[in-house]
Motif scaffolding. Sequence first.
Motif, PDB file in Angstrom:
ATOM      1  N   ALA A  44      53.074   0.168  43.033  1.00 27.08           N
ATOM      2  CA  ALA A  44      52.029   1.060  43.539  1.00 27.08           C
ATOM      3  C   ALA A  44      52.275   1.427  44.995  1.00 27.08           C
ATOM      4  O   ALA A  44      52.085   2.584  45.400  1.00 27.08           O
ATOM      5  CB  ALA A  44      50.660   0.395  43.382  1.00 27.08           C
ATOM      6  N   ALA A  45      52.728   0.448  45.796  1.00 24.24           N
ATOM      7  CA  ALA A  45      52.992   0.708  47.211  1.00 24.24           C
ATOM      8  C   ALA A  45      54.138   1.691  47.392  1.00 24.24           C
ATOM      9  O   ALA A  45      54.077   2.591  48.243  1.00 24.24           O
ATOM     10  CB  ALA A  45      53.298  -0.606  47.931  1.00 24.24           C
ATOM     11  N   VAL A  46      55.203   1.538  46.578  1.00 23.29           N
ATOM     12  CA  VAL A  46      56.348   2.439  46.686  1.00 23.29           C
ATOM     13  C   VAL A  46      55.965   3.855  46.273  1.00 23.29           C
ATOM     14  O   VAL A  46      56.319   4.834  46.941  1.00 23.29           O
ATOM     15  CB  VAL A  46      57.521   1.921  45.831  1.00 23.29           C
ATOM     16  CG1 VAL A  46      58.619   2.970  45.738  1.00 23.29           C
ATOM     17  CG2 VAL A  46      58.084   0.633  46.423  1.00 23.29           C
ATOM     18  N   LEU A  47      55.243   3.983  45.177  1.00 24.40           N
ATOM     19  CA  LEU A  47      54.831   5.322  44.739  1.00 24.40           C
ATOM     20  C   LEU A  47      53.922   5.985  45.770  1.00 24.40           C
ATOM     21  O   LEU A  47      54.034   7.184  46.032  1.00 24.40           O
ATOM     22  CB  LEU A  47      54.123   5.247  43.377  1.00 24.40           C
ATOM     23  CG  LEU A  47      55.013   5.516  42.148  1.00 24.40           C
ATOM     24  CD1 LEU A  47      56.146   4.500  42.055  1.00 24.40           C
ATOM     25  CD2 LEU A  47      54.193   5.495  40.862  1.00 24.40           C
ATOM     26  N   GLU A  48      53.061   5.195  46.373  1.00 25.87           N
ATOM     27  CA  GLU A  48      52.150   5.742  47.373  1.00 25.87           C
ATOM     28  C   GLU A  48      52.897   6.161  48.628  1.00 25.87           C
ATOM     29  O   GLU A  48      52.657   7.245  49.183  1.00 25.87           O
ATOM     30  CB  GLU A  48      51.094   4.691  47.725  1.00 25.87           C
ATOM     31  CG  GLU A  48      50.152   5.072  48.855  1.00 25.87           C
ATOM     32  CD  GLU A  48      49.252   6.248  48.514  1.00 25.87           C
ATOM     33  OE1 GLU A  48      48.812   6.965  49.441  1.00 25.87           O
ATOM     34  OE2 GLU A  48      48.985   6.457  47.316  1.00 25.87           O
ATOM     35  N   SER A  49      53.810   5.344  49.107  1.00 23.46           N
ATOM     36  CA  SER A  49      54.496   5.639  50.368  1.00 23.46           C
ATOM     37  C   SER A  49      55.556   6.733  50.218  1.00 23.46           C
ATOM     38  O   SER A  49      55.818   7.473  51.159  1.00 23.46           O
ATOM     39  CB  SER A  49      55.142   4.364  50.924  1.00 23.46           C
ATOM     40  OG  SER A  49      56.148   3.881  50.040  1.00 23.46           O
ATOM     41  N   SER A  50      56.170   6.817  49.041  1.00 25.54           N
ATOM     42  CA  SER A  50      57.267   7.763  48.857  1.00 25.54           C
ATOM     43  C   SER A  50      56.828   9.089  48.253  1.00 25.54           C
ATOM     44  O   SER A  50      57.545  10.095  48.368  1.00 25.54           O
ATOM     45  CB  SER A  50      58.342   7.136  47.959  1.00 25.54           C
ATOM     46  OG  SER A  50      57.837   6.950  46.645  1.00 25.54           O
ATOM     47  N   GLY A  51      55.701   9.094  47.557  1.00 27.60           N
ATOM     48  CA  GLY A  51      55.280  10.297  46.866  1.00 27.60           C
ATOM     49  C   GLY A  51      56.013  10.527  45.561  1.00 27.60           C
ATOM     50  O   GLY A  51      55.863  11.586  44.933  1.00 27.60           O
ATOM     51  N   ARG A  69      57.722  -2.401  32.580  1.00 26.57           N
ATOM     52  CA  ARG A  69      56.512  -1.636  32.851  1.00 26.57           C
ATOM     53  C   ARG A  69      56.867  -0.290  33.476  1.00 26.57           C
ATOM     54  O   ARG A  69      57.924  -0.128  34.078  1.00 26.57           O
ATOM     55  CB  ARG A  69      55.577  -2.401  33.789  1.00 26.57           C
ATOM     56  CG  ARG A  69      55.006  -3.674  33.168  1.00 26.57           C
ATOM     57  CD  ARG A  69      54.032  -4.385  34.076  1.00 26.57           C
ATOM     58  NE  ARG A  69      53.574  -5.620  33.451  1.00 26.57           N
ATOM     59  CZ  ARG A  69      52.739  -6.492  34.033  1.00 26.57           C
ATOM     60  NH1 ARG A  69      52.285  -6.249  35.259  1.00 26.57           N
ATOM     61  NH2 ARG A  69      52.375  -7.586  33.389  1.00 26.57           N
ATOM     62  N   ALA A  70      55.959   0.651  33.316  1.00 25.26           N
ATOM     63  CA  ALA A  70      56.130   1.981  33.906  1.00 25.26           C
ATOM     64  C   ALA A  70      54.871   2.342  34.674  1.00 25.26           C
ATOM     65  O   ALA A  70      53.759   1.923  34.313  1.00 25.26           O
ATOM     66  CB  ALA A  70      56.407   3.007  32.814  1.00 25.26           C
ATOM     67  N   TYR A  71      55.055   3.148  35.713  1.00 23.56           N
ATOM     68  CA  TYR A  71      53.958   3.457  36.629  1.00 23.56           C
ATOM     69  C   TYR A  71      53.952   4.951  36.968  1.00 23.56           C
ATOM     70  O   TYR A  71      55.005   5.558  37.114  1.00 23.56           O
ATOM     71  CB  TYR A  71      54.106   2.654  37.931  1.00 23.56           C
ATOM     72  CG  TYR A  71      54.247   1.176  37.723  1.00 23.56           C
ATOM     73  CD1 TYR A  71      53.130   0.342  37.716  1.00 23.56           C
ATOM     74  CD2 TYR A  71      55.502   0.595  37.522  1.00 23.56           C
ATOM     75  CE1 TYR A  71      53.258  -1.027  37.519  1.00 23.56           C
ATOM     76  CE2 TYR A  71      55.638  -0.773  37.321  1.00 23.56           C
ATOM     77  CZ  TYR A  71      54.510  -1.582  37.325  1.00 23.56           C
ATOM     78  OH  TYR A  71      54.636  -2.934  37.123  1.00 23.56           O
ATOM     79  N   GLY A  72      52.769   5.509  37.103  1.00 15.92           N
ATOM     80  CA  GLY A  72      52.654   6.884  37.578  1.00 15.92           C
ATOM     81  C   GLY A  72      52.653   7.910  36.465  1.00 15.92           C
ATOM     82  O   GLY A  72      52.331   7.629  35.308  1.00 15.92           O
ATOM     83  N   LYS A  73      53.087   9.120  36.826  1.00 16.52           N
ATOM     84  CA  LYS A  73      53.048  10.253  35.914  1.00 16.52           C
ATOM     85  C   LYS A  73      54.456  10.759  35.615  1.00 16.52           C
ATOM     86  O   LYS A  73      55.227  11.061  36.522  1.00 16.52           O
ATOM     87  CB  LYS A  73      52.215  11.387  36.520  1.00 16.52           C
ATOM     88  CG  LYS A  73      50.732  11.020  36.686  1.00 16.52           C
ATOM     89  CD  LYS A  73      49.942  12.176  37.255  1.00 16.52           C
ATOM     90  CE  LYS A  73      48.468  11.798  37.364  1.00 16.52           C
ATOM     91  NZ  LYS A  73      47.661  12.931  37.917  1.00 16.52           N
ATOM     92  N   ALA A  74      54.748  10.850  34.327  1.00 13.18           N
ATOM     93  CA  ALA A  74      56.053  11.365  33.916  1.00 13.18           C
ATOM     94  C   ALA A  74      56.181  12.842  34.242  1.00 13.18           C
ATOM     95  O   ALA A  74      57.280  13.331  34.507  1.00 13.18           O
ATOM     96  CB  ALA A  74      56.251  11.148  32.416  1.00 13.18           C
TER      97      ALA A  74
END
Length: 340
Positions: A44-51, A69-74
Motif C-alpha cells: 500500500a505504501a509503495v502504490l501510494e508513494s509511486s502512483g 497477493r495483488a493490490y490496486g487496479k489492473a
Amino acid sequence: PAATAGGQAMSRLAAGAIALLASCALGAQAAMASFGAQVDAAAAAVLESSGVPSASVAVIRDDRLVLVRAYGKARLEPSTAVNPAMRYGIGSISKQFTAAAVMMLVEQGKLSLDDPVAKYFPALMRASEVRIRDLLNHTSGYRDYWPQDYVPEFMLAPITVEQLMHDWAMQPLDFTPGTQYQYSNTGYVIAGAIVEKVAGQPLFELLRQRIFTPLGMQSVVDINRGRLGPADATGYLRYALGPPRPAPKEGAGWLFAAGGLAMTAGDLARWDLAVLDGKLLAPASFAAMTTTRVLANGASAQYGLGLDVYMQSGRRVLEHGGEVSGFVADNVLYPDQHAA
C-alpha cells in the motif's frame, strides 16, 4: 488398576500433545497473519508513494510458497480490480530463462559456454573472440540496443532478430570481450538466436516444453509479438507529475530472448522454487548460472548467467530486475535461506 492408570496417563499425554500441536498451529497462523499484514502495508505504501496503479507479489519461505497477493487496479478506465491470476510483463527477468535454455543444451552436449559466436553467426563483429558465456554475463562488448528507460520511437516498429543483430552486432565492440561488464540486451538476442539454431525450434517453445509445462507454469505467455489481453494487468507510464496513462507496446521482435515473457507472480515463484530445490537443471548448470564473472583485471562483475550475484547483510542474493513498456518487476532469491 495399574493398566487403567497407565491408560489415563497416556490419555493425558495425548491430550497434551494435541494441545501443543494446536498451540503451535495457532502460533504459526498468527505469525503468517502478521507477516501478511506487513506485506499489505508495504504494498500500500509503495502504490501510494509511486502512483503505480497495481502490483502483484509472491513470497517463498522455507521452500514453500506462502503468499500470493495483488493490490490496486489492473485498469484505471474502466476501473478494474487486480487479482493474483493476472499476468505482468517481467522484462529482463526473462534473461534467466534464456540462460537456463542455454544450460540445458550444454547438458545435452549440443553446445558449450566457451563456443565462439562465430560458430553460429560468423558475420557478427569479432564473433571469433566473443564466447556464449560473454553474451550471458554481459561482457561481450556488443552495444546495447535499449539503454533507455522508455520506448524510443524507432522501437514501435517491428523488427526481425536478423535485422536487430545486423544493426547492433555489426558495430565496433565497445570493449575487448571479457575486460568490462556492460549490460547488453543485444547479447541476449544473439544467445536466443543461437538456442533456436541449435535446438531447431523457437525459444519460447523450448522453454514451454522444458520449463513451463513441467513446473506447472500455465500462465506464461510470449509478449514479444503482442501485448497482454484484457484479462491481464494493463501497463502504464507517466510523464513527470502527470497521471498514469496506458503505455505504448514495443514493436514485435524487440523483446525476444532479452525480455519477452509475461506471467503471474505465482508462476514466477514456481520457477524460483525449482531453482532453490535444484529441479530441472544439473548442479553444474546451477553453479555456472550463480557464479559471478571475474573480469580480465580480476574484478568481479557481480553477474552470473542471467542473474545478479552479490552479498547483502551476510546473505547470498540472486536477483534480476525487469522493465518493459508499462511494467517493472523484480525477482530476489536467498538460496541459502530457501526464500524468495
